[in-house]
Write an enzyme that holds these catalytic residues in place. Sequence first.
Site, PDB file in Angstrom:
ATOM      1  N   ASP A 128       4.406 -17.408 -15.154  1.00 34.71           N
ATOM      2  CA  ASP A 128       4.396 -18.302 -14.011  1.00 34.71           C
ATOM      3  C   ASP A 128       4.571 -17.414 -12.774  1.00 34.71           C
ATOM      4  O   ASP A 128       4.930 -16.242 -12.878  1.00 34.71           O
ATOM      5  CB  ASP A 128       5.548 -19.305 -14.147  1.00 34.71           C
ATOM      6  CG  ASP A 128       5.780 -20.091 -12.881  1.00 34.71           C
ATOM      7  OD1 ASP A 128       4.829 -20.749 -12.413  1.00 34.71           O
ATOM      8  OD2 ASP A 128       6.898 -20.027 -12.346  1.00 34.71           O
TER       9      ASP A 128
ATOM     10  N   ASP B  92       5.561 -18.690  -8.859  1.00 37.59           N
ATOM     11  CA  ASP B  92       6.641 -19.079  -7.946  1.00 37.59           C
ATOM     12  C   ASP B  92       7.936 -19.331  -8.724  1.00 37.59           C
ATOM     13  O   ASP B  92       7.978 -20.167  -9.621  1.00 37.59           O
ATOM     14  CB  ASP B  92       6.267 -20.346  -7.177  1.00 37.59           C
ATOM     15  CG  ASP B  92       5.085 -20.123  -6.244  1.00 37.59           C
ATOM     16  OD1 ASP B  92       5.142 -19.180  -5.442  1.00 37.59           O
ATOM     17  OD2 ASP B  92       4.102 -20.897  -6.329  1.00 37.59           O
TER      18      ASP B  92
END
Length: 227
Positions: free
Chosen positions: A11, A13
Amino acid sequence: MTAPLRLVLFDVDGTLVDSQASIVSAMTASFQAVSLPVPDRAAILSIVGLSLPVAIARLVPDQPPRMQARLVDGYKQAYHAQRLQQGAAGSPLFPGARDVIDRLHATPEILLGVATGKSQRGLDALLEVHGLEQVFVTRQVADHHPSKPHPSMIATALSETGVAPGDAVMIGDTSFDMEMAQAARVHGIGVAWGYHDRARLAAARKVIDSFDQLPGTLAEFWGQEHE
């Protein structure tokens, strides 16, 4: 015997980069532009990882679709303006991230990828500003998939790389990442430095507290050391 290919998906953010200040600022600007009350910081960070239209719908479920669309557009414009102004400073890599990425990237049997709620434009700009354009062989973004925790991003990454689910991991900071990993039948590694607290990462196989714990955790999963 040749080692099987492994896939490590990140991922972005809250996992690779600390973009919370930029996200909160852009969301604040978007709501203020249409004269709506700005959600509090905790509410904004709780939806990080979801595709933007889904995230906005969760923040203002009572607003009509037209207003939700205006908020989406306003957020995109504000975030893009911030990125142009701040560059890498707006979304710095978390401590230790670069060293671990470089180490994994140098391991022949390990492929790196991204599965993010960011747009293609946003991801490409982020990777460029950090000099990571050549690192990730598969990049799954919100433009082309249902929002997390739907497993589409991981399924596509597996298909693109030819890696089996048992030889793949998803690394993320939110419950959406871990539920996506579970749905795709890959290992989920939660990170404790992101935007969801540890209690929300129950679907993770393991939660790590710093980037330097990642190589050892992968070795545990795969029964080999990545030196």
